[in-house]
Motif scaffolding. Structure first.
Motif, PDB file in Angstrom:
ATOM      1  N   GLY A  53       0.763  -0.838   0.041  1.00 49.59           N
ATOM      2  CA  GLY A  53       0.076  -0.445  -0.139  1.00 49.59           C
ATOM      3  C   GLY A  53       0.903   1.177   0.055  1.00 49.59           C
ATOM      4  O   GLY A  53       1.842   0.678   0.165  1.00 49.59           O
ATOM      5  N   GLY A  54       0.508   2.273   0.236  1.00 49.11           N
ATOM      6  CA  GLY A  54       1.142   3.723   0.001  1.00 49.11           C
ATOM      7  C   GLY A  54       0.169   5.145   0.278  1.00 49.11           C
ATOM      8  O   GLY A  54      -1.368   4.621   0.968  1.00 49.11           O
ATOM      9  N   ILE A  55       0.571   6.024   0.221  1.00 49.69           N
ATOM     10  CA  ILE A  55      -0.644   7.132  -0.323  1.00 49.69           C
ATOM     11  C   ILE A  55      -1.467   6.456  -1.125  1.00 49.69           C
ATOM     12  O   ILE A  55      -1.344   6.936  -2.694  1.00 49.69           O
ATOM     13  CB  ILE A  55       0.290   8.731  -1.295  1.00 49.69           C
ATOM     14  N   ASP A  56      -2.585   6.806  -0.965  1.00 47.37           N
ATOM     15  CA  ASP A  56      -3.977   6.351  -2.066  1.00 47.37           C
ATOM     16  C   ASP A  56      -4.323   7.756  -2.747  1.00 47.37           C
ATOM     17  O   ASP A  56      -4.034   7.936  -3.478  1.00 47.37           O
ATOM     18  CB  ASP A  56      -4.816   5.837  -1.732  1.00 47.37           C
ATOM     19  N   ARG A  57      -4.744   8.325  -1.854  1.00 48.57           N
ATOM     20  CA  ARG A  57      -5.507   9.850  -2.457  1.00 48.57           C
ATOM     21  C   ARG A  57      -4.966  11.040  -1.862  1.00 48.57           C
ATOM     22  O   ARG A  57      -4.627  10.935  -0.232  1.00 48.57           O
ATOM     23  CB  ARG A  57      -6.789  10.147  -2.290  1.00 48.57           C
ATOM     24  N   PRO A  58      -3.742  12.272  -3.040  1.00 48.32           N
ATOM     25  CA  PRO A  58      -3.320  13.437  -2.164  1.00 48.32           C
ATOM     26  C   PRO A  58      -4.171  14.191  -0.688  1.00 48.32           C
ATOM     27  O   PRO A  58      -5.905  14.194  -1.789  1.00 48.32           O
ATOM     28  CB  PRO A  58      -2.542  13.833  -3.208  1.00 48.32           C
ATOM     29  N   ALA A  59      -3.389  14.978  -0.324  1.00 45.84           N
ATOM     30  CA  ALA A  59      -4.784  15.299  -0.084  1.00 45.84           C
ATOM     31  C   ALA A  59      -5.417  16.897  -0.900  1.00 45.84           C
ATOM     32  O   ALA A  59      -4.611  17.220  -1.399  1.00 45.84           O
ATOM     33  CB  ALA A  59      -4.058  16.258   1.035  1.00 45.84           C
ATOM     34  N   MET A  60      -6.832  17.074  -0.414  1.00 42.20           N
ATOM     35  CA  MET A  60      -6.886  18.042  -1.489  1.00 42.20           C
ATOM     36  C   MET A  60      -6.631  19.691  -0.334  1.00 42.20           C
ATOM     37  O   MET A  60      -7.394  19.367  -0.023  1.00 42.20           O
ATOM     38  CB  MET A  60      -8.628  17.646  -1.699  1.00 42.20           C
ATOM     39  N   GLU A  61      -6.118  20.364  -1.149  1.00 40.09           N
ATOM     40  CA  GLU A  61      -5.380  21.457  -0.089  1.00 40.09           C
ATOM     41  C   GLU A  61      -6.080  22.896  -0.948  1.00 40.09           C
ATOM     42  O   GLU A  61      -7.061  23.162  -1.651  1.00 40.09           O
ATOM     43  CB  GLU A  61      -4.576  21.821  -0.330  1.00 40.09           C
ATOM     44  N   GLU A  62      -6.994  23.793   0.495  1.00 36.83           N
ATOM     45  CA  GLU A  62      -7.673  25.065   0.990  1.00 36.83           C
ATOM     46  C   GLU A  62      -7.444  25.335  -1.234  1.00 36.83           C
ATOM     47  O   GLU A  62      -7.737  25.799  -1.794  1.00 36.83           O
ATOM     48  CB  GLU A  62      -7.754  25.553   1.948  1.00 36.83           C
ATOM     49  N   SER A  63      -5.801  25.493  -1.641  1.00 37.28           N
ATOM     50  CA  SER A  63      -5.696  26.589  -2.622  1.00 37.28           C
ATOM     51  C   SER A  63      -6.086  25.939  -3.375  1.00 37.28           C
ATOM     52  O   SER A  63      -5.671  26.542  -4.888  1.00 37.28           O
ATOM     53  CB  SER A  63      -4.397  26.388  -2.909  1.00 37.28           C
ATOM     54  N   ALA A  64      -6.768  24.226  -3.436  1.00 34.83           N
ATOM     55  CA  ALA A  64      -7.042  23.964  -5.161  1.00 34.83           C
ATOM     56  C   ALA A  64      -8.349  24.411  -5.331  1.00 34.83           C
ATOM     57  O   ALA A  64      -9.244  24.453  -6.428  1.00 34.83           O
ATOM     58  CB  ALA A  64      -6.922  22.286  -4.660  1.00 34.83           C
ATOM     59  N   SER A  65      -9.510  24.277  -4.089  1.00 28.02           N
ATOM     60  CA  SER A  65     -10.799  25.159  -4.176  1.00 28.02           C
ATOM     61  C   SER A  65     -10.808  26.464  -4.056  1.00 28.02           C
ATOM     62  O   SER A  65     -12.857  27.372  -4.398  1.00 28.02           O
ATOM     63  CB  SER A  65     -11.035  24.293  -3.111  1.00 28.02           C
ATOM     64  N   ALA A  66      -9.989  27.512  -3.614  1.00 27.77           N
ATOM     65  CA  ALA A  66     -10.680  28.529  -3.009  1.00 27.77           C
ATOM     66  C   ALA A  66     -10.989  29.480  -4.935  1.00 27.77           C
ATOM     67  O   ALA A  66     -12.382  29.970  -3.950  1.00 27.77           O
ATOM     68  CB  ALA A  66      -9.122  29.446  -2.964  1.00 27.77           C
ATOM     69  N   PRO A  67     -10.328  29.822  -5.252  1.00 24.49           N
ATOM     70  CA  PRO A  67     -11.009  30.056  -6.607  1.00 24.49           C
ATOM     71  C   PRO A  67     -12.801  30.438  -6.850  1.00 24.49           C
ATOM     72  O   PRO A  67     -13.285  30.843  -7.240  1.00 24.49           O
ATOM     73  CB  PRO A  67      -9.851  30.191  -8.027  1.00 24.49           C
ATOM     74  N   LEU A  68     -13.038  28.977  -7.379  1.00 24.64           N
ATOM     75  CA  LEU A  68     -13.625  28.682  -7.715  1.00 24.64           C
ATOM     76  C   LEU A  68     -15.174  28.006  -6.602  1.00 24.64           C
ATOM     77  O   LEU A  68     -16.404  28.886  -6.599  1.00 24.64           O
ATOM     78  CB  LEU A  68     -14.147  27.013  -7.845  1.00 24.64           C
ATOM     79  N   ASP A  69     -14.882  28.811  -4.885  1.00 23.00           N
ATOM     80  CA  ASP A  69     -15.850  28.552  -3.811  1.00 23.00           C
ATOM     81  C   ASP A  69     -15.507  30.328  -4.185  1.00 23.00           C
ATOM     82  O   ASP A  69     -17.495  30.163  -3.957  1.00 23.00           O
ATOM     83  CB  ASP A  69     -14.560  28.055  -2.688  1.00 23.00           C
ATOM     84  N   ALA A  70     -14.775  30.905  -4.126  1.00 21.29           N
ATOM     85  CA  ALA A  70     -16.008  32.233  -4.415  1.00 21.29           C
ATOM     86  C   ALA A  70     -16.606  32.219  -5.350  1.00 21.29           C
ATOM     87  O   ALA A  70     -17.727  32.981  -5.237  1.00 21.29           O
ATOM     88  CB  ALA A  70     -14.978  33.324  -4.844  1.00 21.29           C
TER      89      ALA A  70
END
Length: 386
Positions: A286-303
């Motif tokens: 096993g190992g890293i499966d799904r990397p973290a979704m950090e806020e930088s990926a969503s901030a413009p879309l959230d706005a």
């Protein structure tokens, strides 16, 4: 043309249709492990698409798994979700479908069949009001998200490769969008020792269970509560008989972290660990499966989503960070702006009290439609900047 109240009014008039479409999907039970059930559910979903959009979605097989696709293979805006659930076939007899003016219940209604319907209804509303060029929007619903999306991962990368945004139809959290998700790592760890008679000659053996105890202790120290990083031993097995020194022990670890850096730190710790007994050996699966979704990926879309919600007259709670992962983690890690939690309002994912809000169905479908229209229409459409 910017989507406004007329979009929400249109979808509110079709609330009953959205409830009926949700019923069809919920009653097509589709646990990830039951391939035939998933195939049937995808066929039902294709029929739902044809009823809403006047043309049938494509039913394809990728990695041995059925998927539903509508629109271009690599759209500019991708609506993303899944049809598989954690509930075995037959759960409907214990947790039947119900619906009234406020709530829908049934296995998978919140996570995430209502969200899939909202995405389909959003596409239909865009076409009806001619708010955006539909050739720029695509819909992808997979059937192995609940088990890690191993079969559909290549397809997810292909489908999001040309996208300026991925809008994930996973359920909301208390009505809020999901602006960050923890990354997940899964490890299957094996210790090998040497068997011996526990009464006659225990010291000639190498006890894998003893080594497992050391590993469990050490693994808990790799967590960092201050950073929100958790390292949780979840299952363990060892030994063959009560009077034999165990020659093998197995452990699974669940790791969650807010940043990729933390995931890699724990990964190094897992792979760098060594047994105390010099003759014991250690294997890491096993190992890293799904990397973290950090806020930088969503901030413009959230706005953008908040601007669209204001035009629609929809109250939108502040975005939330959540511990669970989704396919949005993957698209965000591939560098595609991603906003999650655009699906159902409700509660009880993976629980007997799962439910989804009926009044929120048209509101969330309108939000998805308005956001897609804003991304595709007007100067600079499709360009997201931080």
């Amino acid at each position: 043309m910017r989507a406004g109240p007329e979009l929400l009014d249109l979808l509110r008039r079709r609330t009953d249709d959205m409830v009926e479409s949700t019923r069809l999907l919920v009653q097509a039970e589709s646990p990830s492990s039951d391939l035939a059930a998933c195939e049937l559910c995808v066929e039902v979903a294709a029929t739902v698409v044809s009823e809403w959009l006047g043309e049938r979605a494509r039913v394809e097989v990728h990695g041995g798994r059925p998927v539903l696709r509508w629109g271009p293979p690599s759209p500019r805006v991708l609506l993303l979700g899944h049809l598989d659930t954690v509930w075995p076939v037959g759960t409907l007899t214990r947790l039947p479908w119900t619906a009234d003016e406020e709530r829908m219940t049934g296995p998978g209604v919140f996570d995430m069949k209502a969200g899939a319907v909202q995405g389909i209804a959003a596409l239909a509303s865009l076409a009806h009001l001619d708010l955006a060029p539909l050739p720029g929007v695509g819909l992808l619903l997979t059937t192995d998200e609940e088990t890690g999306s191993l079969a559909s991962r290549d397809l997810l990368r292909e489908a999001s490769s040309a996208a300026s945004a991925v809008l994930v139809l996973e359920p909301s959290v208390d009505g809020a969008l999901k602006t960050a998700r923890k990354g997940t790592s899964w490890y299957a760890l094996t210790l090998h020792g040497r068997a011996a008679h526990a009464g006659l000659d225990p010291y000639s053996g190498v006890n894998a269970l003893t080594e497992l105890a050391h590993l469990v202790h050490d693994a808990t120290t790799w967590a960092d509560p201050g950073a929100g990083t958790t390292v949780t031993p979840t299952t363990a097995t060892a030994g063959t008989t009560a009077n034999t020194v165990p020659d093998r022990a197995d452990l699974t670890l669940d790791v969650r972290a807010w940043t990729s850096a933390e995931q890699h730190r724990v990964d190094l710790a897992v792979r760098g660990w060594r047994p105390q007994h010099h003759e014991a050996t250690y294997e890491v699966g096993g190992g890293i499966d799904r990397p973290a979704m950090e806020e930088s990926a969503s901030a413009p879309l959230d706005a953008l989503a908040r601007t669209a919600a204001d035009r629609l007259g929809i109250a939108l709670p502040a975005g939330r960070s959540v511990g669970g992962a989704s396919d949005g983690n993957l698209t965000a890690a591939w560098g595609v702006p991603t906003l999650d939690g655009l699906g159902a309002v409700g509660a009880g994912a993976h629980a007997d009290d799962e439910w989804a809000s009926v009044p929120a169905l048209p509101e969330r479908a309108a939000l998805v439609a308005a956001l897609a229209a804003d991304l595709l229409d007007g100067p600079g459409a499709g360009t997201i900047t931080g």
